[in-house]
Design an enzyme around this catalytic site. Structure first.
Site, PDB file in Angstrom:
ATOM      1  N   SER A 150       1.133  -1.143  -0.031  1.00 22.58           N
ATOM      2  CA  SER A 150      -0.025  -0.017   0.102  1.00 22.58           C
ATOM      3  C   SER A 150       1.035   1.340   0.222  1.00 22.58           C
ATOM      4  O   SER A 150       2.072   1.120   0.593  1.00 22.58           O
ATOM      5  CB  SER A 150      -0.930   0.104   1.262  1.00 22.58           C
ATOM      6  OG  SER A 150      -1.463   1.457   1.584  1.00 22.58           O
ATOM      7  N   TYR A 164      -0.737  -0.844  10.303  1.00 25.45           N
ATOM      8  CA  TYR A 164      -0.831  -1.061   8.822  1.00 25.45           C
ATOM      9  C   TYR A 164       0.324  -0.451   8.086  1.00 25.45           C
ATOM     10  O   TYR A 164       1.103  -1.143   7.615  1.00 25.45           O
ATOM     11  CB  TYR A 164      -2.168  -0.473   8.239  1.00 25.45           C
ATOM     12  CG  TYR A 164      -2.453  -0.901   6.968  1.00 25.45           C
ATOM     13  CD1 TYR A 164      -3.073  -1.925   6.345  1.00 25.45           C
ATOM     14  CD2 TYR A 164      -2.385   0.314   5.913  1.00 25.45           C
ATOM     15  CE1 TYR A 164      -3.309  -2.178   5.050  1.00 25.45           C
ATOM     16  CE2 TYR A 164      -2.833   0.103   4.714  1.00 25.45           C
ATOM     17  CZ  TYR A 164      -3.329  -0.952   4.342  1.00 25.45           C
ATOM     18  OH  TYR A 164      -3.381  -1.155   3.005  1.00 25.45           O
TER      19      TYR A 164
HETATM   20  N1  NAD Z   1      -8.895  -0.494  -1.096  1.00 29.12           N
HETATM   21  C1  NAD Z   1      -7.811   0.267  -1.013  1.00 29.12           C
HETATM   22  O1  NAD Z   1      -7.967   1.427  -1.054  1.00 29.12           O
HETATM   23  C2  NAD Z   1      -6.568  -0.527  -0.846  1.00 29.12           C
HETATM   24  C3  NAD Z   1      -5.482   0.511  -0.658  1.00 29.12           C
HETATM   25  C4  NAD Z   1      -3.902  -0.093  -0.479  1.00 29.12           C
HETATM   26  C5  NAD Z   1      -3.711  -1.383  -0.210  1.00 29.12           C
HETATM   27  N2  NAD Z   1      -4.897  -2.097  -0.273  1.00 29.12           N
HETATM   28  C6  NAD Z   1      -4.412  -3.703  -0.127  1.00 29.12           C
HETATM   29  O2  NAD Z   1      -5.291  -4.250  -1.243  1.00 29.12           O
HETATM   30  C7  NAD Z   1      -5.491  -5.622  -0.670  1.00 29.12           C
HETATM   31  C8  NAD Z   1      -6.906  -6.145  -0.707  1.00 29.12           C
HETATM   32  O3  NAD Z   1      -7.620  -4.965  -0.242  1.00 29.12           O
HETATM   33  P1  NAD Z   1      -9.357  -4.865  -0.570  1.00 29.12           P
HETATM   34  O4  NAD Z   1      -9.724  -3.507  -0.386  1.00 29.12           O
HETATM   35  O5  NAD Z   1      -9.762  -5.554  -1.742  1.00 29.12           O
HETATM   36  O6  NAD Z   1      -9.835  -5.980   0.860  1.00 29.12           O
HETATM   37  P2  NAD Z   1     -10.928  -7.191   1.081  1.00 29.12           P
HETATM   38  O7  NAD Z   1     -10.997  -7.015   2.528  1.00 29.12           O
HETATM   39  O8  NAD Z   1     -12.042  -7.199   0.387  1.00 29.12           O
HETATM   40  O9  NAD Z   1     -10.012  -8.427   0.612  1.00 29.12           O
HETATM   41  C9  NAD Z   1      -9.100  -8.921   1.504  1.00 29.12           C
HETATM   42  C10 NAD Z   1      -9.470 -10.250   1.373  1.00 29.12           C
HETATM   43  O10 NAD Z   1      -8.590 -11.121   2.407  1.00 29.12           O
HETATM   44  C11 NAD Z   1      -9.309 -11.924   3.330  1.00 29.12           C
HETATM   45  N3  NAD Z   1      -8.605 -12.258   4.692  1.00 29.12           N
HETATM   46  C12 NAD Z   1      -8.598 -11.566   5.680  1.00 29.12           C
HETATM   47  N4  NAD Z   1      -7.987 -11.969   6.736  1.00 29.12           N
HETATM   48  C13 NAD Z   1      -7.351 -13.059   6.173  1.00 29.12           C
HETATM   49  C14 NAD Z   1      -6.542 -14.248   6.574  1.00 29.12           C
HETATM   50  N5  NAD Z   1      -6.233 -14.165   7.898  1.00 29.12           N
HETATM   51  N6  NAD Z   1      -6.247 -15.221   5.468  1.00 29.12           N
HETATM   52  C15 NAD Z   1      -6.785 -15.344   4.519  1.00 29.12           C
HETATM   53  N7  NAD Z   1      -7.791 -14.523   3.860  1.00 29.12           N
HETATM   54  C16 NAD Z   1      -7.663 -13.370   4.818  1.00 29.12           C
HETATM   55  C17 NAD Z   1     -10.719 -11.564   3.355  1.00 29.12           C
HETATM   56  O11 NAD Z   1     -11.667 -12.262   3.652  1.00 29.12           O
HETATM   57  C18 NAD Z   1     -10.799 -10.764   1.961  1.00 29.12           C
HETATM   58  O12 NAD Z   1     -11.498 -11.601   1.296  1.00 29.12           O
HETATM   59  C19 NAD Z   1      -5.179  -5.654   0.889  1.00 29.12           C
HETATM   60  O13 NAD Z   1      -3.759  -6.195   0.974  1.00 29.12           O
HETATM   61  C20 NAD Z   1      -5.018  -4.212   1.297  1.00 29.12           C
HETATM   62  O14 NAD Z   1      -4.029  -3.710   2.198  1.00 29.12           O
HETATM   63  C21 NAD Z   1      -6.118  -1.772  -0.524  1.00 29.12           C
END
Ligand code: NAD
Length: 264
Positions: A150, A164
């Site tokens: 991120s 985070y």
């Molecule tokens: N959405 C944003 O603005 C953003 C920005 C920067 C980085 N990210 C990164 O992108 C990635 C996905 O983000 P998203 O917004 O799609 O989130 P999301 O929460 O929809 O997706 C994450 C997935 O990981 C799964 N998960 C959580 N804990 C787990 C575990 N212990 N073991 C296995 N699976 C697990 C959840 O069930 C979910 O399906 C993350 O790494 C997040 O940090 C997102």
């Protein structure tokens, strides 16, 4: 047209969504994009139903996939997920570590438990997956690892998420160290650093808000981006696709921001 990932297999950690009612999560977008480009995908997630839902979507676009339940912070789960993928396809060309959680709070109000949980999932999860997949990549002659970090790993932000920030910064360096160490074995390791992306998960951060308040927050998030809008999960997936493909055959150790210049 040639598919960019034809013949490749992928283990996708965190391929579901934490908010099924919303749009496409980053993991689902990667799953569908990789599948459309010919990759076979093992979709692992903490929630089996979420992984199964992604698999259904892959099958609907003519792809090949199966679902696994795994908690990435548990070594035994990660080992089993890797073994199940190898049992099915005998190789793992792409490891995509998408799992990430956050806990609100700065240094003064983050509990030790919250700190440990975030690091266990965001950092140890990727460590365990790499540890289990790299031997297979070594014996098959190479592979591509993509860690989803991120831009919060690079810079200060107005919302406080200290655990985070720290876990994602450590994930960046894990990425670079693995890239350097395993370059002689043709194993590439890169990170994608999304900025503000309008994923369904973002809406869970504001679940206590009214629809009007949420709309206002989204206007504010858009305004904070130099392009005047947040990114989409598809834009994150497009960057991951490049890193997963042979087009990136000489690209390793890169921290690829996907943030519309927000971190500049
Ligand atoms: N959405 C944003 O603005 C953003 C920005 C920067 C980085 N990210 C990164 O992108 C990635 C996905 O983000 P998203 O917004 O799609 O989130 P999301 O929460 O929809 O997706 C994450 C997935 O990981 C799964 N998960 C959580 N804990 C787990 C575990 N212990 N073991 C296995 N699976 C697990 C959840 O069930 C979910 O399906 C993350 O790494 C997040 O940090 C997102």
């Amino acid at each position: 047209m040639t598919q960019r990932l034809a013949g490749k297999t992928c283990l996708l950690m965190g391929g579901g969504t934490s908010f099924p009612e919303g749009g496409l999560s980053n993991g689902q977008a990667v799953a569908l994009t990789f599948a459309r480009e010919g990759a076979r995908i093992a979709v692992a997630d903490l929630r089996l139903d979420a992984a199964q839902d992604t698999v259904k979507q892959i099958l609907a676009v003519g792809g090949e996939a199966f679902a696994l339940r795994a908690d990435v912070s548990r070594h035994v789960d990660v080992r089993d997920a890797v073994q199940a993928t190898l049992d099915r396809w005998s190789r793992i060309d792409i490891l995509h570590n998408n799992v990430g959680i956050e806990a609100r709070g700065g240094i003064l109000d983050t509990t030790e438990e919250a700190w440990d949980r975030v690091h266990d999932i965001n950092l140890k999860g990727a460590f365990l997956a790499c540890k289990e997949v790299i031997p297979a990549m070594q014996s098959q002659g190479g592979g591509s690892i993509i860690n989803v970090s991120s831009t919060a790993s690079l810079k200060w932000g107005p919302a406080e998420f200290i655990s985070y920030n720290s876990s994602k910064a450590a994930l960046n360096h894990l990425t670079r160290v693995l890239a350097r160490q395993f370059a002689p074995m043709n194993i590439r390791c890169n990170a994608v650093l999304p900025g503000m992306i309008d994923t369904p998960h973002i809406r869970t951060l504001y679940k206590d808000k009214t629809p009007e308040e949420l709309a206002e927050i989204m206007v504010g998030r858009n305004a904070r981006c130099p392009m005047g809008r947040q990114g989409t999960s598809q834009e994150v997936a497009n960057a991951a696709l490049f890193l997963a493909s042979d087009e990136a055959s000489y690209v390793s150790g890169v921290l690829l921001t996907v943030d519309g210049a927000s971190s500049v």
